[in-house]
Design a protein around this motif. Structure first.
Motif, short mmCIF file in Angstrom:
data_model
loop_
_atom_site.label_atom_id
_atom_site.label_comp_id
_atom_site.label_asym_id
_atom_site.label_seq_id
_atom_site.Cartn_x
_atom_site.Cartn_y
_atom_site.Cartn_z
N CYS A 130 1.26 -5.13 -9.00
CA CYS A 130 0.80 -3.93 -9.21
C CYS A 130 1.43 -3.22 -10.50
CB CYS A 130 1.11 -3.06 -7.97
SG CYS A 130 0.52 -1.40 -7.94
N ASN A 131 0.56 -3.04 -11.29
CA ASN A 131 0.99 -2.42 -12.65
C ASN A 131 1.25 -0.78 -12.44
OD1 ASN A 131 0.95 -4.67 -14.43
ND2 ASN A 131 -1.07 -4.23 -14.60
N LEU A 132 2.21 -0.24 -12.78
CA LEU A 132 2.84 1.19 -12.70
C LEU A 132 3.04 1.75 -13.91
CD1 LEU A 132 5.48 0.89 -9.79
CD2 LEU A 132 3.00 1.49 -9.63
N GLY A 133 2.64 2.98 -13.96
CA GLY A 133 3.01 3.64 -15.18
C GLY A 133 2.16 4.91 -15.31
N TYR A 134 1.94 5.33 -16.46
CA TYR A 134 0.96 6.55 -16.74
C TYR A 134 -0.27 6.03 -17.36
CZ TYR A 134 5.35 8.70 -15.62
OH TYR A 134 6.49 9.34 -14.99
N GLY A 135 -1.39 6.16 -16.85
CA GLY A 135 -2.57 5.45 -17.23
C GLY A 135 -3.39 6.11 -18.32
N ASP A 136 -4.25 5.84 -18.84
CA ASP A 136 -4.81 6.34 -20.05
C ASP A 136 -6.30 6.62 -19.48
OD1 ASP A 136 -6.23 7.08 -22.29
OD2 ASP A 136 -5.70 5.26 -23.66
N PRO A 137 -6.63 7.94 -19.24
CA PRO A 137 -7.72 8.12 -18.45
C PRO A 137 -8.91 8.10 -19.59
CG PRO A 137 -6.61 10.27 -19.00
CD PRO A 137 -5.60 9.09 -19.28
N ALA A 138 -8.74 8.24 -20.68
CA ALA A 138 -9.84 7.90 -21.77
C ALA A 138 -10.36 6.79 -21.58
CB ALA A 138 -9.29 8.14 -23.36
N ALA A 151 0.75 -1.09 0.05
CA ALA A 151 0.19 -0.12 -0.07
C ALA A 151 0.81 1.23 0.08
CB ALA A 151 -0.83 0.05 1.24
N TYR A 152 2.14 1.33 0.86
CA TYR A 152 2.95 2.44 0.79
C TYR A 152 3.45 2.59 -0.63
CZ TYR A 152 3.00 1.68 5.77
OH TYR A 152 2.78 1.48 7.21
N LEU A 153 3.71 1.36 -1.35
CA LEU A 153 4.14 1.44 -2.80
C LEU A 153 3.05 2.37 -3.43
CD1 LEU A 153 5.97 0.05 -5.19
CD2 LEU A 153 4.04 -1.44 -5.39
N MET A 154 1.98 2.02 -3.51
CA MET A 154 0.83 2.73 -4.54
C MET A 154 0.74 4.18 -4.01
SD MET A 154 -2.04 -0.31 -4.82
CE MET A 154 -2.10 -0.74 -3.14
N LEU A 155 0.92 4.50 -2.71
CA LEU A 155 0.75 5.91 -2.40
C LEU A 155 2.08 6.58 -2.82
CD1 LEU A 155 -0.84 5.40 1.40
CD2 LEU A 155 -1.80 6.21 -0.93
N ALA A 156 3.21 6.08 -2.38
CA ALA A 156 4.49 6.51 -2.97
C ALA A 156 4.55 6.79 -4.64
CB ALA A 156 5.53 6.01 -2.53
N ALA A 157 3.81 5.81 -5.30
CA ALA A 157 3.73 5.99 -6.79
C ALA A 157 2.78 7.17 -7.29
CB ALA A 157 3.34 4.79 -7.25
N ARG A 158 1.73 7.38 -6.52
CA ARG A 158 0.75 8.41 -6.65
C ARG A 158 1.45 9.58 -6.56
NH1 ARG A 158 -4.64 5.46 -4.55
NH2 ARG A 158 -5.36 4.20 -6.30
N ALA A 159 2.13 9.79 -5.34
CA ALA A 159 2.77 11.03 -5.01
C ALA A 159 3.74 11.56 -5.95
CB ALA A 159 3.26 10.80 -3.88
N LEU A 160 4.50 10.51 -6.65
CA LEU A 160 5.51 10.72 -7.62
C LEU A 160 5.09 10.84 -9.03
CD1 LEU A 160 8.48 8.46 -6.27
CD2 LEU A 160 8.11 11.08 -5.92
N GLY A 161 3.47 10.87 -9.11
CA GLY A 161 2.91 11.08 -10.44
C GLY A 161 2.61 9.89 -11.43
N LEU A 162 3.05 8.61 -10.64
CA LEU A 162 2.48 7.53 -11.25
C LEU A 162 1.23 7.07 -10.91
CD1 LEU A 162 5.99 5.52 -10.72
CD2 LEU A 162 5.09 6.35 -12.86
N ASP A 163 0.54 6.11 -11.88
CA ASP A 163 -0.75 5.39 -11.60
C ASP A 163 -0.52 4.01 -11.54
OD1 ASP A 163 -2.33 7.94 -12.22
OD2 ASP A 163 -1.60 7.59 -14.28
N CYS A 164 -1.58 3.43 -10.59
CA CYS A 164 -1.40 2.16 -10.42
C CYS A 164 -2.60 1.29 -10.87
CB CYS A 164 -1.24 2.18 -8.68
SG CYS A 164 -0.07 3.15 -7.87
N GLY A 165 -2.03 -0.26 -10.90
CA GLY A 165 -3.05 -0.96 -11.14
C GLY A 165 -2.96 -2.05 -10.31
N PRO A 166 -3.32 -2.19 -9.24
CA PRO A 166 -2.86 -3.51 -8.35
C PRO A 166 -3.70 -4.57 -8.70
CG PRO A 166 -4.39 -1.82 -6.91
CD PRO A 166 -4.06 -1.19 -8.34
#
Length: 209
Positions: free
Chosen positions: A183-191, A130-145
């Motif tokens: 958990c997938n990480l990267g820049y998600g496609d909001p569309a 969970a810390y991984l996901m929060l840190a990823a979001r804080a650094l501008g990444l998106d998550c897909g657990p």
């Protein structure tokens, strides 16, 4: 400590989404190192830090993971720039003399209690995931657990003794690491996001006593 701004709360929670479609924008290794440098400060029981993180970035690494994925998770995972295996080390207690200097003998307590080891490792690696996901979001990444995969296949492919090629990390070869979730990480496609699902209200999930 100052209260986080609404923008920060939106970034981490209220407007954050779980992504299943990904843009091709690269995720540099330096950002993954920064991600760990942030998440590692999250608290764990006796500062045990049992989580181990495998960042799959190459096509070859993803190919090794693919047979373990459930059908619904294959496409999104192959498209993600990074997939993290969030795992836990069943010999985490060997690091306690370094991690918990107030009680350097704490490791002996765990070594004599395998059930406690499993409970502590799984519970606290989940926290660290969970810390991984929060840190990823804080650094501008998106998550897909996700949890739709065969743990036994992942453990055999990535954590069985002698199976880790080109790995320098000391925790891989001995076969005492087990997968928790992905958990997938990267820049998600909001569309390609679906409408957001509801959450439970306070009265449905909480009690004040």
């Amino acid at each position: 400590m100052n209260k986080a701004s609404d923008d920060v709360l939106d970034l981490l929670f209220r407007k954050a989404r779980t992504y299943g479609a990904w843009l091709t924008k690269p995720v540099p290794d330096e950002l993954l190192r920064e991600l760990y440098e942030v998440l590692r400060w999250g608290p764990t029981s006796a500062n045990s830090c049992p989580a181990r993180f495998v960042f799959l970035r190459s096509a070859a690494a993803k190919k090794r993971l693919r047979p373990a994925l459930s059908a619904g998770n294959v496409e999104k995972t192959m498209a993600a720039l990074v997939t993290v295996i969030v795992a836990y080390d069943l010999k985490f207690y060997e690091k306690l003399p370094k991690l918990f200097p107030p009680n350097p003998g704490m490791g002996d307590h765990f070594a004599k209690n395998p059930q406690l080891v499993e409970q502590t490792a799984k519970r606290n690696s989940s926290l660290q995931g969970a810390y991984l996901m929060l840190a990823a979001r804080a650094l501008g990444l998106d998550c897909g657990p996700m949890s739709g995969f065969d743990n036994a296949k992942v453990d055999e492919e990535f954590f069985a003794a002698g199976k880790c090629e080109d790995c320098e990390q000391e925790f891989f070869p001995a076969g005492h690491v087990k997968s928790n979730f992905l958990c997938n990480l990267g820049y998600g496609d909001p569309a390609k996001l679906y409408p957001r699902n509801p959450r439970l209200d306070f009265g449905e999930a909480c009690s004040l006593m």
